[in-house]
Motif scaffolding. Structure first.
Motif, mmCIF file in Angstrom:
data_model
loop_
_atom_site.group_PDB
_atom_site.id
_atom_site.type_symbol
_atom_site.label_atom_id
_atom_site.label_comp_id
_atom_site.label_asym_id
_atom_site.label_seq_id
_atom_site.Cartn_x
_atom_site.Cartn_y
_atom_site.Cartn_z
ATOM 1 N N LYS A 38 0.837 -1.203 0.000
ATOM 2 C CA LYS A 38 0.000 0.000 0.000
ATOM 3 C C LYS A 38 0.870 1.250 0.000
ATOM 4 O O LYS A 38 0.556 2.242 -0.655
ATOM 5 N N ARG A 39 1.973 1.197 0.742
ATOM 6 C CA ARG A 39 2.865 2.348 0.810
ATOM 7 C C ARG A 39 3.458 2.656 -0.557
ATOM 8 O O ARG A 39 3.530 3.819 -0.971
ATOM 9 N N ILE A 40 3.854 1.628 -1.290
ATOM 10 C CA ILE A 40 4.387 1.825 -2.637
ATOM 11 C C ILE A 40 3.303 2.392 -3.544
ATOM 12 O O ILE A 40 3.554 3.297 -4.338
ATOM 13 N N GLU A 41 2.095 1.876 -3.423
ATOM 14 C CA GLU A 41 0.966 2.378 -4.216
ATOM 15 C C GLU A 41 0.694 3.843 -3.901
ATOM 16 O O GLU A 41 0.468 4.655 -4.809
ATOM 17 N N TYR A 42 0.729 4.205 -2.621
ATOM 18 C CA TYR A 42 0.499 5.595 -2.228
ATOM 19 C C TYR A 42 1.610 6.516 -2.740
ATOM 20 O O TYR A 42 1.349 7.644 -3.152
ATOM 21 N N GLU A 43 2.852 6.051 -2.718
ATOM 22 C CA GLU A 43 3.961 6.856 -3.237
ATOM 23 C C GLU A 43 3.782 7.112 -4.733
ATOM 24 O O GLU A 43 4.046 8.211 -5.215
ATOM 25 N N ILE A 46 1.119 9.719 -5.119
ATOM 26 C CA ILE A 46 1.649 11.030 -4.740
ATOM 27 C C ILE A 46 2.478 11.611 -5.874
ATOM 28 O O ILE A 46 2.359 12.801 -6.192
ATOM 29 N N SER A 47 3.307 10.786 -6.502
ATOM 30 C CA SER A 47 4.119 11.301 -7.607
ATOM 31 C C SER A 47 3.244 11.718 -8.783
ATOM 32 O O SER A 47 3.516 12.732 -9.436
ATOM 33 N N GLN A 48 2.172 10.971 -9.063
ATOM 34 C CA GLN A 48 1.255 11.364 -10.128
ATOM 35 C C GLN A 48 0.571 12.686 -9.791
ATOM 36 O O GLN A 48 0.417 13.559 -10.657
ATOM 37 N N MET A 49 0.162 12.848 -8.556
ATOM 38 C CA MET A 49 -0.507 14.083 -8.144
ATOM 39 C C MET A 49 0.443 15.274 -8.182
ATOM 40 O O MET A 49 0.040 16.386 -8.537
#
Length: 119
Positions: A38-43, A46-49
């Motif tokens: 999940k942390r990798i998915e959230y990172e 975040i980079s896309q945003m």
């Protein structure tokens, strides 16, 4: 049946730390809401945003410059009216060159609407 149970119990007793470690790693790595996956998915999100934020900031800066130019320079208003809305002076003709049929039809319709409102 009891021999199988005692065999299982002895296996668990001998490898209790290994089993606990494997279960803990599985929970922390894959199962939990705060897992590494999940942390990798959230990172990644975040980079896309952040990329979207940069894009919108650039667009905002461009729009702000255009707005300032519109407020200060009447030639800019004329330029935008000619380019975007196909407006023209009385003694001019507009030729729209396009390979896209729909764009050409829309331009012709706008031109006809403008001519009708002028008359």
């Amino acid at each position: 049946m009891s021999s199988r149970l005692s065999l299982l119990w002895s296996f668990l007793a001998r490898n209790k730390y290994l089993i606990t470690s494997v279960v803990g790693i599985a929970v922390v790595g894959f199962i939990d809401e705060n897992s590494f996956m999940k942390r990798i998915e959230y990172e990644f999100q975040i980079s896309q945003m952040k990329d979207e934020i940069k894009k919108y900031e650039a667009q905002n800066e461009k729009s702000t410059k255009e707005l300032n130019a519109l407020q200060r320079d009447p030639k800019t208003i004329e330029k935008i009216a000619r380019e975007r809305y196909f407006m023209k002076a009385d003694d001019e003709d507009i030729y729209v060159l396009s390979t896209d049929q729909q764009v050409a039809e829309d331009a012709q319709a706008k031109s006809n609407e403008i001519d009708e409102t002028v008359k």
